[in-house]
Design a protein around this motif. Structure first.
Motif, PDB file in Angstrom:
ATOM      1  N   GLN A  39       0.791  -1.227   0.000  1.00 39.65           N
ATOM      2  CA  GLN A  39       0.000   0.000   0.000  1.00 39.65           C
ATOM      3  C   GLN A  39       0.829   1.286   0.000  1.00 39.65           C
ATOM      4  OE1 GLN A  39      -3.254  -0.164  -0.193  1.00 39.65           O
ATOM      5  NE2 GLN A  39      -3.747  -2.240   0.441  1.00 39.65           N
ATOM      6  N   PHE A  64      -7.053   4.812   4.870  1.00 46.70           N
ATOM      7  CA  PHE A  64      -7.141   3.374   4.629  1.00 46.70           C
ATOM      8  C   PHE A  64      -8.255   2.780   5.490  1.00 46.70           C
ATOM      9  CE2 PHE A  64      -2.903   4.403   3.185  1.00 46.70           C
ATOM     10  CZ  PHE A  64      -2.767   3.634   2.025  1.00 46.70           C
ATOM     11  N   GLY A  65      -9.430   3.390   5.380  1.00 45.78           N
ATOM     12  CA  GLY A  65     -10.560   2.955   6.189  1.00 45.78           C
ATOM     13  C   GLY A  65     -11.063   1.573   5.848  1.00 45.78           C
ATOM     14  N   THR A  66     -10.723   1.065   4.675  1.00 43.38           N
ATOM     15  CA  THR A  66     -11.185  -0.276   4.296  1.00 43.38           C
ATOM     16  C   THR A  66     -10.387  -1.370   4.998  1.00 43.38           C
ATOM     17  OG1 THR A  66      -9.725  -0.233   2.367  1.00 43.38           O
ATOM     18  CG2 THR A  66     -12.007   0.493   2.046  1.00 43.38           C
ATOM     19  N   LEU A  67      -9.222  -1.021   5.521  1.00 41.94           N
ATOM     20  CA  LEU A  67      -8.447  -2.004   6.270  1.00 41.94           C
ATOM     21  C   LEU A  67      -9.092  -2.223   7.634  1.00 41.94           C
ATOM     22  CD1 LEU A  67      -4.741  -0.863   5.627  1.00 41.94           C
ATOM     23  CD2 LEU A  67      -5.990  -2.737   4.522  1.00 41.94           C
ATOM     24  N   SER A  68      -8.926  -3.388   8.190  1.00 41.79           N
ATOM     25  CA  SER A  68      -9.437  -3.656   9.531  1.00 41.79           C
ATOM     26  C   SER A  68      -8.654  -2.845  10.553  1.00 41.79           C
ATOM     27  CB  SER A  68      -9.322  -5.144   9.860  1.00 41.79           C
ATOM     28  OG  SER A  68      -7.956  -5.517  10.001  1.00 41.79           O
ATOM     29  N   SER A  90      -5.641   5.854   9.346  1.00 43.65           N
ATOM     30  CA  SER A  90      -7.100   5.723   9.406  1.00 43.65           C
ATOM     31  C   SER A  90      -7.824   6.868   8.723  1.00 43.65           C
ATOM     32  CB  SER A  90      -7.559   5.636  10.863  1.00 43.65           C
ATOM     33  OG  SER A  90      -6.961   4.541  11.530  1.00 43.65           O
ATOM     34  N   ARG A 144      -4.665  -1.724  10.418  1.00 42.39           N
ATOM     35  CA  ARG A 144      -4.202  -0.327  10.494  1.00 42.39           C
ATOM     36  C   ARG A 144      -3.187  -0.146  11.626  1.00 42.39           C
ATOM     37  NH1 ARG A 144      -9.266   2.661  11.446  1.00 42.39           N
ATOM     38  NH2 ARG A 144     -10.401   0.716  11.240  1.00 42.39           N
TER      39      ARG A 144
END
Length: 641
Positions: A142, A198-202, A187, A206
């Motif tokens: 990423q 990167f809000g789609t990551l858990s 976040s 994060r």
């Protein structure tokens, strides 16, 4: 059973909810505000130097963020620390406006962020230690294209970006950046830059990514030196007592105590070996750290702060260790409990010399406790014994009340009301499961919350049981149980009274489940899951046998003797709960404590303080006087011979 009992039950249930689980705070807003303040503190040096603007774009951003931080602070709900937070945010905004020195702005930002978390506490650390290997994998997928494979800000896309990507290997910049700040950037992203959210990551991913990025400015040599420092310098554990401190601390904040190189090395080691902090988190290390902070506040004349930290030393540091320490050395556990009480009493009385003496004795006792606990750190037997002891200690009290209610209804031929009692204790167990979930995944339940919940519910149950005991004794003394049960019990047991039975059953069990859940959570930290579950299973089996024996013996007992014995037992339980209730409120800081020479029998609610002794004596006196009056009335009602 009066309708008033139902109202009291509802009131206490609301108190349990209000005190047992901390009120929700606007977590997303607090985190965003924290990020704004931190961003100003870290990046301001790139905008201003020697009172002059060196980057117009950066300075405009600093002004915007400082103003936004102040406005967001104003929009937060009221709390005890909001006024001080607003003053700090205003000072930060003013410093940016007048182009103050970067060091001053950094210190003001740090103060504002600390006040924010004090006024609006939100989780600041991951629930589990992040996996650096997972963080590295995520970084390469990423982030490496912009920030570079090793974090130097030289990725293949970096040349086309404005502003340029951050170089995570820059030691000077890394010294001002906390893991919490990195997590927030991952976040939320950074507005006005190419850094996305990167809000789609858990949440776990994060944290892992932020943790890995936090290691890129150090090398293996620094980590080796930091490991040696952690082992030999006791002050290092005081400054980084838990994962929360590791997450929010920066090298810059640690440098004042450990020096710049020491702070860099320690952070390099702990960010790469966070299990070292987790193993020392809470417990004796936290108790010792809070005690020293409390003593420092007392010496500075900050009595309220000293008292708060003294309570935290016991509630958040030592009390969760009580089950394990009690299983190995109960006398030492009671000695530390008494010592903490004496320390807090000296603080409240303004006796600094006595407080210092008590703190010195406690420090020696803490060393003994560390020796005991470390000797059993890998002992599954200790976990098993702790789990079994906790469950039996908490469960027997609840059984005495619930089984007594069941036996009473069976003797009264009111089996139709038993579902209300069963629904009460089953609901309490379900609420205990919810408490575990909330405490583990949603909010933090502090030691003070725990003691207030147990204290209030104990006092409520004591008041109800005292009334029930006197009522039962009155009917028993009059010798008219059969007629009373046939003629009056049906009308007395109205729908409202049935729900009152539910409420009493719920509170009697939940007050024990609440503390059991939190103690089991503390035991689970050491691992030995099989031993923990084994202790739980054996405890449940033992409680089932005890309940069966109690019900069987009560069924065989003549009705008159049953109610006479039950009235005495219920009154005795009320005395025990009165002591535990006042003791719990003392430990939470709600009630003052004056130590006296008195036995310390925890299972009976007997504590060496004047307040608990007086409370128990008052309840006992009321019971004795009530029983005597009942006996006199019964004799007058007997026909003359």
């Amino acid at each position: 059973m009066k309708p008033l009992l139902l109202r009291l039950t509802a009131l206490v249930f609301l108190l349990l909810v209000a005190t047992g689980i901390r009120a929700q705070v606007p977590e997303s807003e607090v985190r965003q505000l924290w990020q704004l303040i931190d961003y100003v503190g870290v990046d301001y040096s790139g905008a201003v130097s020697n009172g002059a603007v060196i980057s117009t774009a950066e300075y405009a951003e600093m002004e915007e963020f400082a103003e936004r931080a102040f406005q967001q602070a104003k929009a937060l709900p009221n709390s005890a620390g909001k006024a001080e937070l607003l003053a700090a945010a205003q000072a930060l905004r003013s410093a940016v406006t007048r182009k103050a020195d970067p060091k001053e702005v950094s210190e003001l930002a740090r103060r504002a962020s600390n006040l924010l978390l004090a006024a609006y506490p939100v989780p600041v650390a991951p629930k589990t230690i992040p996996e650096l290997r997972q963080g590295k994998t995520l970084y390469q997928a990423q982030c490496a294209s912009c920030h570079g494979a090793t974090g130097g800000g030289d990725g293949p896309l970096a040349a086309a970006l404005d502003p340029k990507p951050i170089a995570f290997t820059d030691r000077e910049r890394a010294a001002t950046r906390s893991l919490m700040a990195l997590y927030q950037v991952v976040s939320q992203g950074v507005p006005g830059t190419s850094m996305p959210a990167f809000g789609t990551l858990s949440d776990q991913d994060r944290w892992a990514l932020a943790w890995y990025v936090g290691t890129l400015a150090s090398d293996e040599a620094a980590r080796t030196r930091g490991g040696a420092l952690w082992q030999k310098d006791a002050s290092a554990k005081v400054h980084v007592p838990n994962l929360g401190a590791l997450t929010t601390q920066t090298e810059e904040t640690l440098a004042a105590a450990l020096g710049a190189e020491g702070a860099h090395d320690l952070m390099a080691y702990l960010r790469s070996n966070s299990a070292a902090v987790a193993s020392a988190e809470g417990g004796v290390a936290l108790a010792r750290a809070r005690l020293q902070e409390s003593l420092a506040a007392a010496r500075a004349g900050k009595t309220a702060e000293a008292t708060r930290l003294g309570l935290s030393a016991y509630l958040d540091g030592f009390e969760p260790l009580e089950p394990k320490l009690s299983a190995r050395n109960k006398e030492l556990m009671l000695e530390i409990e008494t010592g903490m009480l004496s320390y807090r009493a000296a603080l409240s009385g303004g006796k600094l010399n006595e407080a210092e003496g008590a703190a010195a004795r406690l420090d020696a006792l803490f060393s003994q406790a560390e020796t005991e606990l470390s000797a059993g750190a890998s002992d599954a037997t200790t976990t098993f014994a702790g789990a079994l002891t906790i469950l039996l200690r908490e469960g027997v009290e609840a059984l005495l009340i619930v089984v007594g209610m069941i036996a009473f209804l069976r003797k009264a031929d009111r089996a139709d009301l038993l579902p209300h009692v069963h629904a009460g204790w089953v609901s309490a167990l379900m609420a205990g499961g919810l408490t575990w979930f909330m405490a583990t995944y949603v909010v933090s339940i502090s030691g003070a919350d725990r003691e207030v919940t147990e204290g209030l519910s104990s006092l409520f149950a004591a008041a109800v049981l005292l009334g029930v005991g006197l009522w039962m004794h009155q009917k028993s003394s009059a010798g008219r149980w059969q007629a009373y049960l046939k003629d009056k019990l049906s009308s007395a047991m109205s729908r409202r009274s049935a729900w009152a039975l539910f409420g009493l059953s719920f509170i009697a069990v939940y007050r024990e489940v609440f503390e059991t859940v939190l103690f089991f959570s503390a035991l689970a930290v050491d691992g030995h899951r099989s031993a923990l579950l084994g202790g739980l299973a054996c405890g449940v089996a033992a409680l089932a046998v005890i309940a069966w024996l109690m019900l069987r013996s009560s069924a065989r007992m003549p009705i008159g003797k049953f109610f006479a014995a039950s009235s005495i037992l219920v009154a005795a339980i009320a005395v025990v709960l009165a002591g535990k209730g006042v003791g719990g409120l003392q430990e939470a800081g709600w009630v003052s404590a004056h130590p006296i020479t008195w036995p310390h029998i925890q299972v009976l609610g007997v504590y060496p303080t004047a307040e608990t002794a007086v409370a128990q004596m008052v309840v006992l006196l009321i019971a004795i006087v009530g029983f005597a009056v009942n006996a006199m009335q019964a004799r007058r009602m007997q026909p003359a011979r």
